[in-house]
Design a protein around this motif. Structure first.
Motif, PDB file in Angstrom:
ATOM      1  N   GLY A  13      42.423  48.384  36.391  1.00  0.00           N
ATOM      2  CA  GLY A  13      43.757  48.960  36.467  1.00  0.00           C
ATOM      3  C   GLY A  13      44.514  48.760  37.768  1.00  0.00           C
ATOM      4  N   TYR A  97      34.459  35.338  49.163  1.00  0.00           N
ATOM      5  CA  TYR A  97      35.125  34.915  47.921  1.00  0.00           C
ATOM      6  C   TYR A  97      36.490  35.588  47.816  1.00  0.00           C
ATOM      7  CZ  TYR A  97      30.156  34.253  46.826  1.00  0.00           C
ATOM      8  OH  TYR A  97      28.827  33.913  46.850  1.00  0.00           O
ATOM      9  N   LEU A  99      39.792  36.773  47.123  1.00  0.00           N
ATOM     10  CA  LEU A  99      40.991  36.359  46.364  1.00  0.00           C
ATOM     11  C   LEU A  99      40.874  34.958  45.745  1.00  0.00           C
ATOM     12  CD1 LEU A  99      43.630  37.527  48.995  1.00  0.00           C
ATOM     13  CD2 LEU A  99      42.917  38.806  46.977  1.00  0.00           C
ATOM     14  N   GLU A 147      43.090  46.718  47.541  1.00  0.00           N
ATOM     15  CA  GLU A 147      43.141  48.146  47.225  1.00  0.00           C
ATOM     16  C   GLU A 147      41.827  48.840  47.554  1.00  0.00           C
ATOM     17  OE1 GLU A 147      46.266  49.216  47.077  1.00  0.00           O
ATOM     18  OE2 GLU A 147      46.025  50.261  45.157  1.00  0.00           O
TER      19      GLU A 147
HETATM   20  C1  LIG Z   1      31.816  43.299  40.094  1.00  0.00           C
HETATM   21  C2  LIG Z   1      32.944  43.027  41.049  1.00  0.00           C
HETATM   22  C3  LIG Z   1      33.059  41.783  41.634  1.00  0.00           C
HETATM   23  C4  LIG Z   1      34.093  41.502  42.538  1.00  0.00           C
HETATM   24  N1  LIG Z   1      34.164  40.257  43.113  1.00  0.00           N
HETATM   25  C5  LIG Z   1      35.164  39.994  43.987  1.00  0.00           C
HETATM   26  C6  LIG Z   1      35.278  38.704  44.591  1.00  0.00           C
HETATM   27  O1  LIG Z   1      34.475  37.805  44.349  1.00  0.00           O
HETATM   28  N2  LIG Z   1      36.288  38.498  45.470  1.00  0.00           N
HETATM   29  C7  LIG Z   1      37.196  39.467  45.794  1.00  0.00           C
HETATM   30  O2  LIG Z   1      38.097  39.207  46.596  1.00  0.00           O
HETATM   31  N3  LIG Z   1      37.127  40.707  45.208  1.00  0.00           N
HETATM   32  C8  LIG Z   1      36.142  40.990  44.328  1.00  0.00           C
HETATM   33  N4  LIG Z   1      36.071  42.217  43.733  1.00  0.00           N
HETATM   34  C9  LIG Z   1      37.076  43.245  44.062  1.00  0.00           C
HETATM   35  C10 LIG Z   1      38.181  43.362  43.017  1.00  0.00           C
HETATM   36  O3  LIG Z   1      38.941  42.175  42.939  1.00  0.00           O
HETATM   37  C11 LIG Z   1      39.086  44.524  43.361  1.00  0.00           C
HETATM   38  O4  LIG Z   1      38.350  45.729  43.268  1.00  0.00           O
HETATM   39  C12 LIG Z   1      40.342  44.607  42.509  1.00  0.00           C
HETATM   40  O5  LIG Z   1      41.184  45.602  43.044  1.00  0.00           O
HETATM   41  C13 LIG Z   1      40.043  44.913  41.054  1.00  0.00           C
HETATM   42  O6  LIG Z   1      41.246  44.820  40.341  1.00  0.00           O
HETATM   43  P1  LIG Z   1      41.417  45.458  38.884  1.00  0.00           P
HETATM   44  O7  LIG Z   1      41.284  46.966  39.015  1.00  0.00           O
HETATM   45  O8  LIG Z   1      42.818  45.073  38.471  1.00  0.00           O
HETATM   46  O9  LIG Z   1      40.404  44.869  37.980  1.00  0.00           O
HETATM   47  C14 LIG Z   1      35.048  42.504  42.839  1.00  0.00           C
HETATM   48  C15 LIG Z   1      34.926  43.760  42.228  1.00  0.00           C
HETATM   49  C16 LIG Z   1      33.903  44.027  41.342  1.00  0.00           C
HETATM   50  C17 LIG Z   1      33.826  45.391  40.699  1.00  0.00           C
END
Ligand SMILES: Cc1cc2nc3c(=O)[nH]c(=O)nc-3n(C[C@H](O)[C@H](O)[C@H](O)COP(=O)(O)O)c2cc1C
Length: 170
Positions: A13, A97, A99, A147
């Motif tokens: 979200g 990683y 973005l 965030e």
């Molecule tokens: C399992 C998991 C893997 C993630 N991998 C990455 C990543 O490889 N690179 C990154 O920048 N953020 C990563 N994130 C962080 C998410 O991109 C971030 O929490 C984002 O705000 C999630 O957006 P959403 O709520 O719209 O799905 C990851 C988060 C989770 C839960």
């Protein structure tokens, strides 16, 4: 009719929330917000100006709805389209990683002829590596939102970026 189509994908979200915050920074009715899970090629073809938003998940992986839509990107003619991108990530938890998916999206639409606008400086972020950097590596290819660790910066970043995008669009 809205003149800008904002397409986003989200797991938890945050990207939807940021999409709505960006929408509110434009005049009423100018930006239509569409979840990529419900989007078709025809939806893309309606707009000459696009804003595309994606989180990065799973160590540089795509958000699942974006992943499902991804093959469609290669059958859309972006050559008359201007595209601004924003990405959500976590520079502390996934700093090697950061973005990445936004970078992949930029590469895909650029390859299809899009004019990409809205580069964003890397100052103020602390990360190891990212596929979302410009060739000069001093900017991201689009707005960088974290965030997870910098949510207090999000509103100011969105405001500054939308002003920059509006100026680029004339
Ligand atoms: C399992 C998991 C893997 C993630 N991998 C990455 C990543 O490889 N690179 C990154 O920048 N953020 C990563 N994130 C962080 C998410 O991109 C971030 O929490 C984002 O705000 C999630 O957006 P959403 O709520 O719209 O799905 C990851 C988060 C989770 C839960």
């Amino acid at each position: 009719m809205a003149s800008i189509g904002l397409f986003y994908g989200t797991d938890e979200g945050h990207t939807e929330d940021v999409s709505e915050r960006i929408q509110k920074l434009f005049p009423d009715g100018e930006v239509e917000v569409i979840n990529i899970a419900e989007a078709s090629n025809e939806d893309f073809e309606e707009f000459e100006i696009l804003i595309l938003g994606t989180p990065t998940l799973d160590n540089g992986g795509k958000q699942p709805d974006w992943e499902e839509f991804w093959p469609n990107l290669y059958s859309i003619d972006f050559s008359q389209k201007v595209v601004a991108l924003f990405g959500l990530g976590d520079q502390v938890g996934y700093g090697d990683y950061f973005l990445d998916s936004m970078g992949d999206l930029a590469e895909a639409v650029s390859g299809q002829g899009a004019t990409v606008i809205g580069e964003w400086p890397i100052e103020g972020y602390d990360f190891g590596a990212s596929r979302a950097l410009t060739a000069s590596a001093d900017h991201f290819v689009g707005l960088a939102i974290d965030e997870d660790t910098q949510d207090d910066e999000t509103d100011a970043r969105c405001e500054a970026w939308v002003k920059q995008v509006q100026a680029a669009l004339g």
